[in-house]
Scaffold this motif. Structure first.
Motif, PDB file in Angstrom:
ATOM      1  N   ASP A  51     -47.607  24.077  16.226  1.00 36.75           N
ATOM      2  CA  ASP A  51     -47.599  23.315  14.978  1.00 36.75           C
ATOM      3  C   ASP A  51     -46.775  22.046  15.201  1.00 36.75           C
ATOM      4  O   ASP A  51     -45.832  22.028  15.991  1.00 36.75           O
ATOM      5  CB  ASP A  51     -46.995  24.127  13.835  1.00 36.75           C
ATOM      6  N   GLU A  52     -47.159  20.993  14.508  1.00 38.86           N
ATOM      7  CA  GLU A  52     -46.443  19.722  14.644  1.00 38.86           C
ATOM      8  C   GLU A  52     -45.724  19.409  13.336  1.00 38.86           C
ATOM      9  O   GLU A  52     -46.278  19.591  12.247  1.00 38.86           O
ATOM     10  CB  GLU A  52     -47.418  18.589  14.978  1.00 38.86           C
ATOM     11  N   TYR A  53     -44.480  18.936  13.471  1.00 36.27           N
ATOM     12  CA  TYR A  53     -43.665  18.652  12.294  1.00 36.27           C
ATOM     13  C   TYR A  53     -43.213  17.189  12.325  1.00 36.27           C
ATOM     14  O   TYR A  53     -42.981  16.610  13.388  1.00 36.27           O
ATOM     15  CB  TYR A  53     -42.429  19.553  12.268  1.00 36.27           C
ATOM     16  N   THR A  54     -43.085  16.630  11.123  1.00 35.27           N
ATOM     17  CA  THR A  54     -42.561  15.270  10.966  1.00 35.27           C
ATOM     18  C   THR A  54     -41.269  15.340  10.160  1.00 35.27           C
ATOM     19  O   THR A  54     -41.204  16.050   9.148  1.00 35.27           O
ATOM     20  CB  THR A  54     -43.560  14.360  10.237  1.00 35.27           C
ATOM     21  N   VAL A  55     -40.245  14.631  10.611  1.00 32.83           N
ATOM     22  CA  VAL A  55     -38.969  14.595   9.892  1.00 32.83           C
ATOM     23  C   VAL A  55     -39.092  13.609   8.726  1.00 32.83           C
ATOM     24  O   VAL A  55     -39.318  12.415   8.935  1.00 32.83           O
ATOM     25  CB  VAL A  55     -37.810  14.176  10.826  1.00 32.83           C
ATOM     26  N   LEU A  56     -38.917  14.109   7.500  1.00 27.30           N
ATOM     27  CA  LEU A  56     -39.062  13.265   6.315  1.00 27.30           C
ATOM     28  C   LEU A  56     -37.728  12.752   5.783  1.00 27.30           C
ATOM     29  O   LEU A  56     -37.620  11.611   5.347  1.00 27.30           O
ATOM     30  CB  LEU A  56     -39.774  14.046   5.194  1.00 27.30           C
ATOM     31  N   HIS A  57     -36.719  13.617   5.813  1.00 28.02           N
ATOM     32  CA  HIS A  57     -35.455  13.246   5.165  1.00 28.02           C
ATOM     33  C   HIS A  57     -34.304  14.016   5.802  1.00 28.02           C
ATOM     34  O   HIS A  57     -34.469  15.170   6.227  1.00 28.02           O
ATOM     35  CB  HIS A  57     -35.532  13.564   3.661  1.00 28.02           C
ATOM     36  N   LEU A  58     -33.125  13.374   5.862  1.00 27.83           N
ATOM     37  CA  LEU A  58     -31.906  14.003   6.405  1.00 27.83           C
ATOM     38  C   LEU A  58     -30.744  13.780   5.456  1.00 27.83           C
ATOM     39  O   LEU A  58     -30.632  12.717   4.849  1.00 27.83           O
ATOM     40  CB  LEU A  58     -31.541  13.390   7.771  1.00 27.83           C
ATOM     41  N   LYS A  59     -29.880  14.774   5.354  1.00 24.66           N
ATOM     42  CA  LYS A  59     -28.636  14.608   4.599  1.00 24.66           C
ATOM     43  C   LYS A  59     -27.635  15.659   5.051  1.00 24.66           C
ATOM     44  O   LYS A  59     -28.022  16.748   5.503  1.00 24.66           O
ATOM     45  CB  LYS A  59     -28.867  14.717   3.091  1.00 24.66           C
ATOM     46  N   PRO A  60     -26.339  15.381   4.961  1.00 24.98           N
ATOM     47  CA  PRO A  60     -25.328  16.392   5.295  1.00 24.98           C
ATOM     48  C   PRO A  60     -25.462  17.606   4.381  1.00 24.98           C
ATOM     49  O   PRO A  60     -25.741  17.441   3.190  1.00 24.98           O
ATOM     50  CB  PRO A  60     -23.996  15.651   5.065  1.00 24.98           C
ATOM     51  N   TYR A  61     -25.264  18.796   4.949  1.00 22.45           N
ATOM     52  CA  TYR A  61     -25.508  20.024   4.174  1.00 22.45           C
ATOM     53  C   TYR A  61     -24.596  20.134   2.950  1.00 22.45           C
ATOM     54  O   TYR A  61     -24.944  20.776   1.956  1.00 22.45           O
ATOM     55  CB  TYR A  61     -25.311  21.248   5.060  1.00 22.45           C
ATOM     56  N   CYS A  62     -23.404  19.517   3.003  1.00 21.66           N
ATOM     57  CA  CYS A  62     -22.433  19.664   1.927  1.00 21.66           C
ATOM     58  C   CYS A  62     -22.672  18.716   0.776  1.00 21.66           C
ATOM     59  O   CYS A  62     -21.932  18.724  -0.217  1.00 21.66           O
ATOM     60  CB  CYS A  62     -21.012  19.501   2.467  1.00 21.66           C
ATOM     61  N   LYS A  63     -23.685  17.835   0.869  1.00 24.39           N
ATOM     62  CA  LYS A  63     -23.922  16.872  -0.193  1.00 24.39           C
ATOM     63  C   LYS A  63     -25.212  17.203  -0.931  1.00 24.39           C
ATOM     64  O   LYS A  63     -26.169  17.670  -0.347  1.00 24.39           O
ATOM     65  CB  LYS A  63     -24.000  15.451   0.385  1.00 24.39           C
TER      66      LYS A  63
END
Length: 435
Positions: A423-435
């Motif tokens: 399966d192929e995945y695209t990274v859409l969004h990132l954020k620190p886990y604590c926020k």
């Protein structure tokens, strides 16, 4: 003046009297505004210069004091002649105790010698005090000697063992963004590598004990802040070189080495291979504060509750007699072995644990402490949080940093793709886990 009488009363060496006179003039400048007091100090120094068997260094200091701090310009010619007799001026400067006197010698060198720029270049790394090095650099730059300085600094980082104190001085100036010669990333990386080479060189040498401790503190303070800052902008080549150099630094403990490897792993996971010795994994265990406390409480509970209760079980079973046929006794012993093994395992893991902080979480790529939103080839979106093994909870989409799925996406940025199990995945969004 009582201060003058106190400074000059009793029997003192020339250095003691000169230091006392300098302290008076420096701390109480009003003292020499009185002609009578100024004359007392002047005559005392002059009498010592005539009557005492002084070294050339002491004579120059006395003349310096008269000419520079008591403004007796008639001493200037004698001072110049004395300085010209000195064979190694950098040794003279290092032998003088009072910093202000050292700086005055440097200033006089400009008046006395036509090739003073060349002399300054030679002095730069041989003089001990950082503030004198700063003065030399400032003077040379103001007199258009940047090229000569640049050449000296390049030679310094190529041979850091030659002038260890000067390398550390340069490194600190670079960290404070106060160096025009180590301002771009390429030169900063070169100097950083030099400081590691120097650390490995001086750490086993007793004469450099204090300097080695200073380097260690610079590199490890604030949870290896300096290292983290460099790795954030480093390519794989520098990160790989960093790991190699750090491994040769005996000043880093085993625990420090694990942390350094883990910091590289966060930024460049491809550089870290599984490293096992005798079946034990020596990598850092990333965890949250909550995960750390859960492990610590578990260790405490085993040690203070479960093992204590087990000891009572063993004693009670022992009281039943005939230990060979005593099943409860054997079961209690087996339970003790299991508890002791678990306690040992958890204690070793706790020693390797590293609590995730904001500084450890990458801002623009997938790594420890990141919550990532993905989209697969069918357009399905899903969000995962990457934490350590103690905090992993697949039912809540919290994945271990060491899981195969996470390993396949480490280091990816927004918009990048990766594949896992057809399966192929695209990274859409990132954020620190604590926020």
């Amino acid at each position: 003046d009582d201060r003058v009488k106190k400074a000059f009363s009793g029997k003192h060496t020339f250095s003691q009297i000169l230091n006392a006179a300098y302290s008076l003039v420096k701390d109480f400048p009003e003292v020499i505004k009185d002609p009578a007091t100024k004359e007392i100090i002047s005559q005392k120094i002059k009498s010592l210069l005539i009557s005492e068997e002084l070294s050339l260094t002491q004579q120059i200091q006395g003349l310096l004091f008269l000419e520079s701090f008591l403004s007796e310009k008639d001493q200037k010619e004698a001072l110049f002649n004395a300085i010209k007799r000195v064979r190694y001026l950098e040794k003279l400067i290092n032998d003088i105790e009072i910093i202000a006197f050292k700086k005055h010698i440097l200033i006089l060198v400009q008046d006395l010698f036509e090739d003073w720029k060349k002399m300054y270049i030679e002095f730069l790394f041989k003089i001990d005090q950082n503030q004198l090095r700063d003065f030399i650099v400032k003077e040379l730059i103001s007199h258009n000697a940047e090229k000569e300085l640049q050449k000296q600094f390049e030679e310094l980082v190529e041979h850091p063992q030659k002038y260890p104190e000067a390398v550390v001085w340069n490194f600190q100036k670079m960290l404070s963004n106060d160096s025009i010669f180590f301002a771009d990333n390429k030169s900063r990386f070169i100097l950083f590598e030099s400081i590691l080479i120097l650390f490995a060189y001086i750490e086993p040498r007793p004469e450099y004990k204090d300097l080695a401790k200073k380097i260690y503190n610079i590199l490890t303070q604030k949870r290896f802040e300096v290292v983290r800052d460099f790795l954030k902008i480093a390519d794989e080549h520098f990160a790989q070189e960093f790991l190699l150099l750090a491994s040769k630094c005996l000043g880093f403990s085993d625990h420090d080495q694990k942390i350094l490897r883990s910091l590289v792993e966060v930024v460049h996971p491809s550089l870290i291979k599984e490293k096992k010795h005798s079946g034990e994994d020596f990598e850092v265990i990333w965890t949250t504060q909550q995960g750390y406390m859960l492990c610590k409480n578990k260790i405490n509970h085993i040690g203070t509750v479960e093992l204590v209760h087990n000891a009572k079980e063993i004693e009670e079973a022992r009281s039943h007699g005939d230990l060979r046929e005593n099943a409860p006794y054997k079961a209690a012993l087996e339970r003790r072995d299991r508890l002791q093994q678990e306690l040992k395992k958890l204690s070793e893991e706790l020693h390797r644990a590293q609590i995730i902080s904001d500084e450890d979480i990458p801002k623009d790529r997938i790594g420890i402490g990141i919550t990532v939103e993905l989209e697969n080839a069918n357009g399905k979106k899903i969000t995962y949080t990457v934490l350590g093994p103690w905090d992993a909870d697949p039912e809540k989409n919290i994945l271990s940093f060491h899981s195969k799925f996470v390993q396949s996406m480490l280091g990816k940025k927004i918009g990048q793709k990766f594949s896992f199990r057809d399966d192929e995945y695209t990274v859409l969004h990132l954020k620190p886990y604590c926020k």
